[in-house]
Scaffold this active site. Structure first.
Site, mmCIF file in Angstrom:
data_model
loop_
_atom_site.group_PDB
_atom_site.id
_atom_site.type_symbol
_atom_site.label_atom_id
_atom_site.label_comp_id
_atom_site.label_asym_id
_atom_site.label_seq_id
_atom_site.Cartn_x
_atom_site.Cartn_y
_atom_site.Cartn_z
ATOM 1 N N TYR A 25 8.251 1.808 -14.755
ATOM 2 C CA TYR A 25 8.999 1.709 -13.821
ATOM 3 C C TYR A 25 9.123 2.345 -12.459
ATOM 4 C CZ TYR A 25 14.378 0.890 -13.276
ATOM 5 O OH TYR A 25 15.463 0.551 -12.863
ATOM 6 N N GLN A 28 7.155 -1.855 -8.329
ATOM 7 C CA GLN A 28 7.199 -3.301 -8.940
ATOM 8 C C GLN A 28 7.926 -3.152 -10.330
ATOM 9 O OE1 GLN A 28 6.399 -6.217 -8.090
ATOM 10 N NE2 GLN A 28 5.391 -5.558 -6.303
ATOM 11 N N SER A 51 8.075 10.243 -19.486
ATOM 12 C CA SER A 51 7.884 9.523 -18.236
ATOM 13 C C SER A 51 9.178 10.179 -17.347
ATOM 14 C CB SER A 51 8.341 8.182 -18.423
ATOM 15 O OG SER A 51 8.307 7.518 -17.127
ATOM 16 N N SER A 53 10.246 8.517 -14.974
ATOM 17 C CA SER A 53 11.058 7.297 -14.675
ATOM 18 C C SER A 53 12.038 7.128 -15.638
ATOM 19 C CB SER A 53 10.325 6.107 -14.475
ATOM 20 O OG SER A 53 8.964 6.359 -13.689
ATOM 21 N N ASP A 83 -3.503 0.149 -13.127
ATOM 22 C CA ASP A 83 -4.500 -0.457 -13.726
ATOM 23 C C ASP A 83 -5.279 0.402 -14.858
ATOM 24 O OD1 ASP A 83 -4.096 -2.829 -12.387
ATOM 25 O OD2 ASP A 83 -5.211 -2.125 -10.624
ATOM 26 N N HIS A 108 -1.320 -7.932 -11.312
ATOM 27 C CA HIS A 108 -2.629 -7.731 -10.812
ATOM 28 C C HIS A 108 -3.697 -7.874 -11.996
ATOM 29 C CE1 HIS A 108 -6.233 -6.678 -8.570
ATOM 30 N NE2 HIS A 108 -6.211 -5.348 -9.019
ATOM 31 N N GLY A 134 7.303 -3.582 -4.462
ATOM 32 C CA GLY A 134 8.593 -3.485 -5.513
ATOM 33 C C GLY A 134 9.772 -3.177 -4.600
ATOM 34 N N ASP A 191 -8.132 -9.211 -3.882
ATOM 35 C CA ASP A 191 -7.430 -8.073 -3.774
ATOM 36 C C ASP A 191 -8.235 -6.968 -3.582
ATOM 37 O OD1 ASP A 191 -4.340 -6.846 -4.295
ATOM 38 O OD2 ASP A 191 -5.772 -5.676 -5.316
ATOM 39 N N SER A 252 -1.141 -6.132 27.116
ATOM 40 C CA SER A 252 -1.668 -6.128 28.403
ATOM 41 C C SER A 252 -2.989 -7.150 28.281
ATOM 42 C CB SER A 252 -1.681 -5.137 29.026
ATOM 43 O OG SER A 252 -3.090 -4.557 28.658
#
Length: 330
Positions: A25, A28, A51, A53, A83, A108, A134, A191, A252
């Site tokens: 969480y 994303q 966690s 989150s 990952d 990913h 996200g 990526d 410029s």
């Protein structure tokens, strides 16, 4: 030519009545979960014990369970943790709960492409990779818009993997903007290359090198910071909005002439040779093996280099100068 799909190409009936588990969480995970929830789909957020989150997800009104419980209850599992955690989370908590015909998704392809996650042959494995953080995915969704995304199929056990992934892309709002077809290998390798050579590695190294050059030449660090780092946002925003040509039309003539005559001297053939070398290390798995071993060793190089860069003069000078910029929100 790349194939692009839109909402009209998505069959949302393929998600009807299915439970979708989002593992993680962060930006994303939150964006995708809330977009799915707002579109009427049953979403379970799977989080590891302890966690941080959990409270935020519950405050958002999303059902939260353990990763294992979420994976067992769902027909579609979107893995959105970092990952380097995929292998352990998948092997210990997700794989035991997956049934034949279920679909594992990622945003990913690193862990699947480099065999850190080795899925059972009887499940679908797909990717929907929104091309934005996200937070932007969520913000644009609430405005009735969407961000582009990539779609890829690694394994099609059901014969409907691509169609289900495309439906998922529509459910989180990406098919409003367009979903480009790719492969796990292409998404992962491009990526990593972008991150290492321009988006993160190239930019930060060039920022430090140009700053150091001016300071070593006797110029004030504060002025060096403004010229080498602070004004970068102006240029990047112009390129983001309309491409390189738009940026050149917006600065410029002096800046443009310096750009087109001196830029190629900065990015010379030696730099191009380095780019090819870095791409080769990504393609042959050298970088992946190095990063995997670094994680297994407790990330000593990662931590040491991070600490060193936090003490770089451009960071110390910048921290003081940004106190003058009241419009910047930490």
């Amino acid at each position: 030519m790349v194939k692009v799909y839109y909402e009209k190409d998505a069959n949302l009936n393929l998600l009807k009545g299915k439970v979708i588990a989002v593992i993680g969480y962060g930006n994303q995970g939150r964006g995708q979960s809330l977009n799915l929830k707002d579109n009427g789909y049953e979403v379970i957020v799977g989080l590891q014990e302890g966690s941080k989150s959990k409270a935020r997800a519950e405050a958002d009104g999303v059902k939260v369970t353990s990763v294992a419980e979420a994976a067992k209850a769902a027909e579609i599992v979107m893995l959105l943790t970092p990952d380097n955690l995929h292998q352990k989370i998948y092997n210990q908590h997700i794989a035991p709960g997956l049934a034949k015909g279920n679909m594992l998704m990622v945003s990913h392809g690193f862990s699947v492409h480099y065999n850190q996650v080795v899925p059972s042959p009887d499940i679908d494995v797909t990717m929907i990779a929104p091309k934005s953080p996200g937070t932007m995915l969520r913000e644009l969704f609430t405005q009735g818009q969407g961000v582009p995304a990539l779609i890829a199929v690694y394994q099609d056990a059901s014969g409907q993997a691509k169609d289900k992934a495309l439906a998922y892309s529509a459910a989180i709002g990406c098919a409003r903007a367009g979903v480009l077809e790719t492969t796990f290998a292409e998404e992962t390798e491009t990526d990593l290359f972008g991150e290492q050579t321009i988006l993160c590695g190239g930019v930060t190294s060039l920022l430090k090198a140009t700053f150091e050059t001016l300071v070593e030449a006797g110029y004030q660090p504060e002025l060096a910071y403004f010229e080498c780092l602070h004004e970068l946002k102006l240029i990047v925003d112009l390129i983001y909005k309309g491409g390189i040509g738009f940026m050149r039309d917006s600065v410029s003539h002096t800046a443009r002439y310096g750009d087109i005559t001196r830029g190629p001297r900065v990015i010379d053939e030696g730099v191009r040779e380095n780019l090819w070398e870095i791409l080769g290390e990504i393609q042959d798995g050298t970088f992946a093996r190095e990063w995997i071993l670094e994680n297994q060793a407790g990330m000593p190089v990662f931590n040491a280099l991070t600490r060193k860069d936090r003490e770089h003069p451009i960071e110390l000078v910048g921290a003081e100068l940004r106190k003058m910029m009241t419009w910047l929100v930490k």
